[in-house]
Design a protein around this motif. Sequence first.
Motif, PDB file in Angstrom:
ATOM      1  N   PRO A 175       0.790  -1.249   0.000  1.00  0.00           N
ATOM      2  CA  PRO A 175       0.000   0.000   0.000  1.00  0.00           C
ATOM      3  C   PRO A 175       0.817   1.291   0.000  1.00  0.00           C
ATOM      4  N   PHE A 176       2.123   1.173  -0.280  1.00  0.00           N
ATOM      5  CA  PHE A 176       2.989   2.345  -0.340  1.00  0.00           C
ATOM      6  C   PHE A 176       3.884   2.265  -1.578  1.00  0.00           C
ATOM      7  N   ALA A 177       4.544   3.396  -1.876  1.00  0.00           N
ATOM      8  CA  ALA A 177       5.306   3.512  -3.120  1.00  0.00           C
ATOM      9  C   ALA A 177       6.499   2.556  -3.176  1.00  0.00           C
TER      10      ALA A 177
ATOM     11  N   GLY B 241      10.200   1.160  -3.491  1.00  0.00           N
ATOM     12  CA  GLY B 241      11.475   1.667  -2.969  1.00  0.00           C
ATOM     13  C   GLY B 241      11.448   1.984  -1.485  1.00  0.00           C
ATOM     14  N   GLY B 242      10.244   2.063  -0.886  1.00  0.00           N
ATOM     15  CA  GLY B 242      10.151   2.369   0.541  1.00  0.00           C
ATOM     16  C   GLY B 242      10.269   1.116   1.391  1.00  0.00           C
ATOM     17  N   PRO B 243      10.205   1.286   2.723  1.00  0.00           N
ATOM     18  CA  PRO B 243      10.428   0.144   3.627  1.00  0.00           C
ATOM     19  C   PRO B 243       9.436  -1.006   3.475  1.00  0.00           C
ATOM     20  N   THR B 244       8.152  -0.704   3.286  1.00  0.00           N
ATOM     21  CA  THR B 244       7.183  -1.792   3.139  1.00  0.00           C
ATOM     22  C   THR B 244       7.440  -2.533   1.836  1.00  0.00           C
ATOM     23  N   ASP B 245       7.800  -1.772   0.797  1.00  0.00           N
ATOM     24  CA  ASP B 245       8.106  -2.357  -0.509  1.00  0.00           C
ATOM     25  C   ASP B 245       9.345  -3.236  -0.433  1.00  0.00           C
TER      26      ASP B 245
ATOM     27  N   HIS C 148       0.788  -5.375   5.028  1.00  0.00           N
ATOM     28  CA  HIS C 148       0.570  -4.073   5.665  1.00  0.00           C
ATOM     29  C   HIS C 148       1.230  -4.087   7.042  1.00  0.00           C
ATOM     30  N   HIS C 149       1.133  -2.963   7.738  1.00  0.00           N
ATOM     31  CA  HIS C 149       1.872  -2.863   8.990  1.00  0.00           C
ATOM     32  C   HIS C 149       1.043  -2.262  10.108  1.00  0.00           C
ATOM     33  N   ILE C 150       1.735  -1.606  11.040  1.00  0.00           N
ATOM     34  CA  ILE C 150       1.069  -1.018  12.209  1.00  0.00           C
ATOM     35  C   ILE C 150      -0.111  -0.125  11.794  1.00  0.00           C
TER      36      ILE C 150
ATOM     37  N   ASP D  36       5.916  12.547   5.669  1.00  0.00           N
ATOM     38  CA  ASP D  36       5.359  11.248   6.058  1.00  0.00           C
ATOM     39  C   ASP D  36       4.642  10.610   4.878  1.00  0.00           C
ATOM     40  N   ALA D  37       4.056   9.420   5.119  1.00  0.00           N
ATOM     41  CA  ALA D  37       3.408   8.676   4.033  1.00  0.00           C
ATOM     42  C   ALA D  37       1.889   8.737   4.149  1.00  0.00           C
ATOM     43  N   GLY D  38       1.394   9.805   4.788  1.00  0.00           N
ATOM     44  CA  GLY D  38      -0.053   9.995   4.856  1.00  0.00           C
ATOM     45  C   GLY D  38      -0.630   9.468   6.168  1.00  0.00           C
TER      46      GLY D  38
ATOM     47  N   GLY E 233      -2.313   7.474   8.863  1.00  0.00           N
ATOM     48  CA  GLY E 233      -2.505   6.024   8.901  1.00  0.00           C
ATOM     49  C   GLY E 233      -1.197   5.293   8.696  1.00  0.00           C
ATOM     50  N   SER E 234      -0.184   6.006   8.205  1.00  0.00           N
ATOM     51  CA  SER E 234       1.113   5.363   7.981  1.00  0.00           C
ATOM     52  C   SER E 234       1.936   5.383   9.267  1.00  0.00           C
ATOM     53  N   SER E 235       2.992   4.583   9.295  1.00  0.00           N
ATOM     54  CA  SER E 235       3.819   4.529  10.512  1.00  0.00           C
ATOM     55  C   SER E 235       4.620   5.811  10.668  1.00  0.00           C
ATOM     56  N   SER E 236       5.050   6.392   9.539  1.00  0.00           N
ATOM     57  CA  SER E 236       5.822   7.642   9.613  1.00  0.00           C
ATOM     58  C   SER E 236       4.944   8.772  10.113  1.00  0.00           C
ATOM     59  N   ALA E 237       3.649   8.754   9.754  1.00  0.00           N
ATOM     60  CA  ALA E 237       2.733   9.794  10.241  1.00  0.00           C
ATOM     61  C   ALA E 237       2.464   9.603  11.726  1.00  0.00           C
TER      62      ALA E 237
ATOM     63  N   ARG F 179       3.366   9.431  -1.102  1.00  0.00           N
ATOM     64  CA  ARG F 179       2.696   8.142  -1.298  1.00  0.00           C
ATOM     65  C   ARG F 179       3.485   7.000  -0.670  1.00  0.00           C
ATOM     66  N   GLY F 180       4.553   7.355  -0.022  1.00  0.00           N
ATOM     67  CA  GLY F 180       5.392   6.373   0.657  1.00  0.00           C
ATOM     68  C   GLY F 180       6.631   7.087   1.159  1.00  0.00           C
ATOM     69  N   THR F 181       7.385   6.403   2.034  1.00  0.00           N
ATOM     70  CA  THR F 181       8.583   7.093   2.535  1.00  0.00           C
ATOM     71  C   THR F 181       9.767   6.907   1.590  1.00  0.00           C
ATOM     72  N   GLY F 182       9.588   6.092   0.533  1.00  0.00           N
ATOM     73  CA  GLY F 182      10.625   6.044  -0.506  1.00  0.00           C
ATOM     74  C   GLY F 182      10.790   7.420  -1.143  1.00  0.00           C
ATOM     75  N   PRO F 183       9.708   7.971  -1.715  1.00  0.00           N
ATOM     76  CA  PRO F 183       9.803   9.340  -2.286  1.00  0.00           C
ATOM     77  C   PRO F 183      10.122  10.402  -1.227  1.00  0.00           C
TER      78      PRO F 183
ATOM     79  N   CYS G 271      10.501  10.306  10.011  1.00  0.00           N
ATOM     80  CA  CYS G 271      10.642   9.173  10.927  1.00  0.00           C
ATOM     81  C   CYS G 271      10.369   7.928  10.105  1.00  0.00           C
ATOM     82  N   ASP G 272      11.378   7.079   9.948  1.00  0.00           N
ATOM     83  CA  ASP G 272      11.161   5.921   9.070  1.00  0.00           C
ATOM     84  C   ASP G 272      11.895   4.689   9.564  1.00  0.00           C
ATOM     85  N   GLN G 273      11.542   3.561   8.962  1.00  0.00           N
ATOM     86  CA  GLN G 273      12.027   2.257   9.402  1.00  0.00           C
ATOM     87  C   GLN G 273      13.460   1.988   8.956  1.00  0.00           C
ATOM     88  N   THR G 274      14.190   1.219   9.772  1.00  0.00           N
ATOM     89  CA  THR G 274      15.592   0.921   9.441  1.00  0.00           C
ATOM     90  C   THR G 274      15.714   0.163   8.131  1.00  0.00           C
TER      91      THR G 274
HETATM   92  N1  ASP Z   1       5.820   2.210   5.763  1.00  0.00           N
HETATM   93  C1  ASP Z   1       5.998   3.538   5.503  1.00  0.00           C
HETATM   94  C2  ASP Z   1       5.131   4.321   6.375  1.00  0.00           C
HETATM   95  O1  ASP Z   1       4.179   3.856   6.837  1.00  0.00           O
HETATM   96  C3  ASP Z   1       5.676   3.907   4.150  1.00  0.00           C
HETATM   97  C4  ASP Z   1       6.372   3.123   3.154  1.00  0.00           C
HETATM   98  O2  ASP Z   1       6.608   1.968   3.369  1.00  0.00           O
HETATM   99  O3  ASP Z   1       6.681   3.683   2.131  1.00  0.00           O
HETATM  100  O4  ASP Z   1       5.362   5.395   6.638  1.00  0.00           O
END
Ligand code: ASP
Length: 331
Positions: A42-44, A46-50, A98-100, A162-164, A166-170, A190-194, A208-211
């Motif tokens: 659900p995110f762009a 290149g980002g952590p979820t991707d 998906h995540h938190i 942040d990524a909007g 509902g996201s972990s960065s938000a 649309r994600g923390t990649g961009p 604030c983003d994931q390792t």
């Molecule tokens: N997981 C990130 C977030 O929630 C977004 C991402 O993976 O791009 O902020």
Amino acid sequence: MPQTTRRALAASGLAMLAPPRAARAQGATPAFPTRAITLVIPFAAGGPTDIVGRLLAETMAQGLGQPVVVENTTGAGGTLGAQRVATARPDGYTVLLHHIGMGVIPTMYRRLAYDPVNGFDPLGLVTEVPMTLVGRKDIPASSLADLVAFMRAQGDRFNLADAGIGSSSALCGALLARAVGARPTVIPFRGTGPAMQEILGGRVDLLCDQTTQTTEYIRAGSVKVFATPSRQRIATLPDIPTTTEGGLPGFEVTVWHGLYAPRGTPAPVRARLTGALQAALREPKIVQRFAEIGTAPVSQADATPEAHQRFWTADIAKWKPVIEAAGTYAD
Ligand code: ASP
């Protein structure tokens, strides 16, 4: 059994007693999967979820004997990707990583076009990833205390990516702003990649983003890192203080990930997907790659629908009072 008897049986409604071949003729599920599976991120890209999703897809494909194709369905803090899967045919061919966010979205969003709790069948937890506060390289701060002072001085001139909602960065950004008592300007992506590209380009102050994404840039020295909002330091990045050590107690968030199918997916299909997930998480390649980016697979016992459901339900209950107290709703 002679054809005539079979027809007589069918006609007489006793078909279910007929031998298996008849059962297959009557539309029993051929061995799943027989074609490619779509893994919705659900995110762009290149980002952590991707990053986690693509590793998982590659390895689960081996166990399933069919390609697992990643589809980045982005926007609205990860709810559009979730909606894509909640409304997909419950046949196992469309699943969601998906995540938190799945823990906070049920409270943060009050008007969704899908059921954020009962729209899914959990298949198993995947991993837990610590977060890090990273800033543009030329930000005038060298410690968490400096950053806090700069945020307070800048007020809404300070911008936070942040990524909007509902996201972990938000979630992390909102908890940081509350802990600091500041009101930064939030810039959603649309994600923390961009978003990370804007930090690297010096156009945004903080993220604030994931390792799983930040480790590479922290090691390269292309960002400034201030702290990790974790209970303890990150084993692979031991020099980074926790937010409590840095003077911001009570501000902790770690990103758990889980795999989901649409609610109503047949039990044998779910069992096959969970089995493939468990096998993937045992793969040395995944174990090693996860370790390099600051995380680890969950235990096999946690990579089960039951453990996932328990954890998810508890997480919704944990964040509900926090969100209601803050009054931060997306709609
Ligand atoms: N997981 C990130 C977030 O929630 C977004 C991402 O993976 O791009 O902020």
